[in-house]
Design a protein around this motif. Sequence first.
Motif, PDB file in Angstrom:
ATOM      1  N   VAL A   8      -7.605   3.563   0.498  1.00  0.00           N
ATOM      2  CA  VAL A   8      -8.196   1.917   0.283  1.00  0.00           C
ATOM      3  C   VAL A   8      -7.433   0.975  -0.101  1.00  0.00           C
ATOM      4  CG1 VAL A   8      -9.836   1.233  -1.211  1.00  0.00           C
ATOM      5  CG2 VAL A   8     -10.441   3.251  -0.408  1.00  0.00           C
ATOM      6  N   ARG A  25     -24.514  -5.172   3.886  1.00  0.00           N
ATOM      7  CA  ARG A  25     -23.511  -5.975   3.335  1.00  0.00           C
ATOM      8  C   ARG A  25     -23.224  -7.620   3.806  1.00  0.00           C
ATOM      9  NH1 ARG A  25     -18.219  -3.949   5.452  1.00  0.00           N
ATOM     10  NH2 ARG A  25     -17.236  -5.105   3.445  1.00  0.00           N
ATOM     11  N   GLN A  63     -15.659  -2.689  12.833  1.00  0.00           N
ATOM     12  CA  GLN A  63     -16.421  -3.952  12.838  1.00  0.00           C
ATOM     13  C   GLN A  63     -17.377  -4.056  13.985  1.00  0.00           C
ATOM     14  OE1 GLN A  63     -15.443  -5.874  10.498  1.00  0.00           O
ATOM     15  NE2 GLN A  63     -14.346  -4.114   9.717  1.00  0.00           N
ATOM     16  N   LEU A 106     -14.644   3.673  -0.108  1.00  0.00           N
ATOM     17  CA  LEU A 106     -15.452   2.656  -0.235  1.00  0.00           C
ATOM     18  C   LEU A 106     -16.913   3.339   0.103  1.00  0.00           C
ATOM     19  CD1 LEU A 106     -13.509   0.014   1.687  1.00  0.00           C
ATOM     20  CD2 LEU A 106     -13.500   0.506  -0.727  1.00  0.00           C
ATOM     21  N   ASN A 113     -16.963  -1.193   6.780  1.00  0.00           N
ATOM     22  CA  ASN A 113     -15.843  -1.743   6.508  1.00  0.00           C
ATOM     23  C   ASN A 113     -14.634  -1.498   7.454  1.00  0.00           C
ATOM     24  OD1 ASN A 113     -14.482  -3.263   3.956  1.00  0.00           O
ATOM     25  ND2 ASN A 113     -13.094  -1.433   4.509  1.00  0.00           N
ATOM     26  N   TYR A 114     -14.626  -0.473   8.014  1.00  0.00           N
ATOM     27  CA  TYR A 114     -13.468   0.074   9.065  1.00  0.00           C
ATOM     28  C   TYR A 114     -13.869  -0.154  10.462  1.00  0.00           C
ATOM     29  CZ  TYR A 114     -11.914   1.652   4.794  1.00  0.00           C
ATOM     30  OH  TYR A 114     -11.411   1.910   3.229  1.00  0.00           O
ATOM     31  N   GLU A 137     -22.097  -2.774  -2.917  1.00  0.00           N
ATOM     32  CA  GLU A 137     -20.986  -2.349  -2.430  1.00  0.00           C
ATOM     33  C   GLU A 137     -20.103  -1.618  -3.570  1.00  0.00           C
ATOM     34  OE1 GLU A 137     -19.082  -5.041   0.830  1.00  0.00           O
ATOM     35  OE2 GLU A 137     -20.274  -6.258  -0.446  1.00  0.00           O
ATOM     36  N   ARG A 195     -16.621  -5.530  -5.403  1.00  0.00           N
ATOM     37  CA  ARG A 195     -16.971  -4.046  -5.747  1.00  0.00           C
ATOM     38  C   ARG A 195     -17.283  -3.668  -6.774  1.00  0.00           C
ATOM     39  NH1 ARG A 195     -17.848  -1.197  -0.561  1.00  0.00           N
ATOM     40  NH2 ARG A 195     -16.716  -2.277   1.082  1.00  0.00           N
ATOM     41  N   ASP A 217      -9.816  -4.601  -0.388  1.00  0.00           N
ATOM     42  CA  ASP A 217     -10.931  -4.133  -0.191  1.00  0.00           C
ATOM     43  C   ASP A 217     -11.759  -3.705  -1.317  1.00  0.00           C
ATOM     44  OD1 ASP A 217     -10.787  -3.992   2.885  1.00  0.00           O
ATOM     45  OD2 ASP A 217     -10.127  -1.971   2.890  1.00  0.00           O
ATOM     46  N   ARG A 218     -11.164  -3.753  -2.514  1.00  0.00           N
ATOM     47  CA  ARG A 218     -11.748  -3.575  -3.734  1.00  0.00           C
ATOM     48  C   ARG A 218     -12.387  -4.945  -4.303  1.00  0.00           C
ATOM     49  NH1 ARG A 218      -9.637   1.074  -6.265  1.00  0.00           N
ATOM     50  NH2 ARG A 218      -7.802   2.025  -5.162  1.00  0.00           N
TER      51      ARG A 218
END
Length: 677
Positions: A209, A541, A263, A307, A260-261, A328, A217, A213-214
């Motif tokens: 992670v 999201r 798209q 995540l 998130n990974y 999230e 959240r 990306d944090r």
Amino acid sequence: MSRKKNWEKKKKFSKGKQIKKDKFKLKKRDLREFEKQGLIKEGTFIGNQKGFGFVELEDEEDDIFIPANSVGTAMHQDKVRVLVKKKSGSGKRQEGTVVEILERGTTEVVGTFQRERDYGFVLCDNQKYAKDIYIAAKNSKGVRDGDKVVAEIIDYGDERHKPEGRIKEDMGSINAPGTDILAIVKSFNIPSEFPPKVITQAGRVPDHVLDADRDGRMDLTHLQTVTIDGEDAKDLDDAISLTKEGDIYHLGVHIADVSNYVQGGSALDKEALKRGTSVYLADRVIPMLPERLSNGICSLNQGEDRLTLSCLMDIDKNGQVIDHKIAETIIRVDRRMSYTQVRCILEDGDTETSLEYADFVPMFFLMKELSELLRSRRHHRGSIDFDFPESKITLNGAGRAIDVQAYEANVATEIIEDFMLMANETVAKEYCQGEYPFVYRTHETPDPERVESLLTLLRNQGISVQKAGEEITPKEIQEIIESIQGLPNETMISRLTLRTMKQAKYTTQCSGHFGLAAKYYCHFTSPIRRYPDLQIHRIIRDNIRGRLQREGKTEHYREILEHVAQQSSACERRAQEAERESDRLKKAEYMSYHLGEEFEGIISGVTAYGFYVELPNTVEGLVHVTSLRDDYYSYNEETYELSGELSHKVYHLGQKVRVRVADADALKRTVDFTVVE
């Protein structure tokens, strides 16, 4: 006529030119007249190994029977036009003649190559293809007799001649490990290799992670969190946390944030949509996403920050969700548990396992308590619970089936099922009431005619049912299932009842789920292996971050979701059929090692040509009526019975019988039994 003589007389084929359309000799004037009378219909041809077939109509429940002499060159899955005969009497199935091939549904077949001198034939694996495919010497690529092959059809033949093809791929000997399952993969056209662009894109995904990306959240790494899965599972996409304050349960269902990974519109996304779902076959898993994602950064592995999208629910003592939040989040799984370990703790009083996971034991018992509450509430509203054992097939190193057993649900599997259902309902309710573009999991009310046929069968089986003449409810189906509990034919009646149900599918409309008696339902909990879950995660999201309205995403989703729902439903059906074929093949292979042995079983189905017997290990085989040599047996379709004319011996649903394994053919996926007197 022999195959060779047949092909010596065959007209010269067009060189490699694929024939797309084909017509019977029907004058245009006659065709227009039949169209005016409503006797010309369009649909999909479904073949049968005996040569006849059926045409499924898109907007009609009943299909049209096509006798063998009226099929022409139609092949399984072709789009066709049929001339329907006028019904000669009420209750009789409509018959028709194929008059035009609109679109070929099959351009390739998978089968076994059978060499005959300088030419050969491909014997199709799919029993719905009644004709073998002729392969000329120049088109055989030197494949060996008995090899599994993929053949491309270059000519569809005519009324007197079989189709012709060319070998496209040689998969090798049928006896080589894995070739039999690979043939199933190819026959269902399931993508098994990821394109280089997809692999490259997956390779760029980080294995941990990132700090970026944090942002934004909720950090839930402090919660006591576990995953509960099968021992062999590697793609862990759901985790659970649970606490209780007073009478309120705080249930957290945390789902891997694959979106998130992956798209939308990327090569990874397009490949995932193409696959629609992961496919679980006897000797392999064909994943929807590359393993770097499914078993790596997206998998909720123990001790790793991950995540997630979390559905955090407050549930009262009546099993009612009184408050919830979809957020999230970031979690860190404390323990990776198996169903067996949790069952041992909760049911077996396993002291050793309980001591090993002492810090988690109180939460497991709390999970059991809440699971029972949720299940009771679902039952009260009429949710239908078909409790059929699944098959667990064990293979050796060479890929051969060495054991088949029934795999029963237990307290641990029920806990996860109940919590996932609750999260799915909660998410669906919020997004349906908010009128957002979304993908729902829907299950329609059964067709009244099929329900009436079921009720007639039940009455003929001596089961008292009051329902008739109006739309049935889930609660009434549930009451039927409960009324037969403990009867010898319980499993069989339950299966017949299940077949009365329509197939669940993905839609953009929230029309509810009949089987679950749920007004709102979606698939939110498995984005690693199901595309609809991944798609709605993106929507959620975007909604959480305010992008749904601000950036015009609503219109974008409304444009694409209908296709997503249809594609996902089609891929799900394909996967289910492939998985069934895989299991049938391995069960037949397993029984081929037990020829001549005797087993106790239950009659699971009765037809005019014999009856099916299911063994305790879930293997099902046919006792053909011709093997019943002690009498002449006639079939009663109202009572689903075969009865002897002289002896008055009766074979009926649910009856215990002792059978001997007479034959087992892995290629045909069939098992034949004879009755032991």
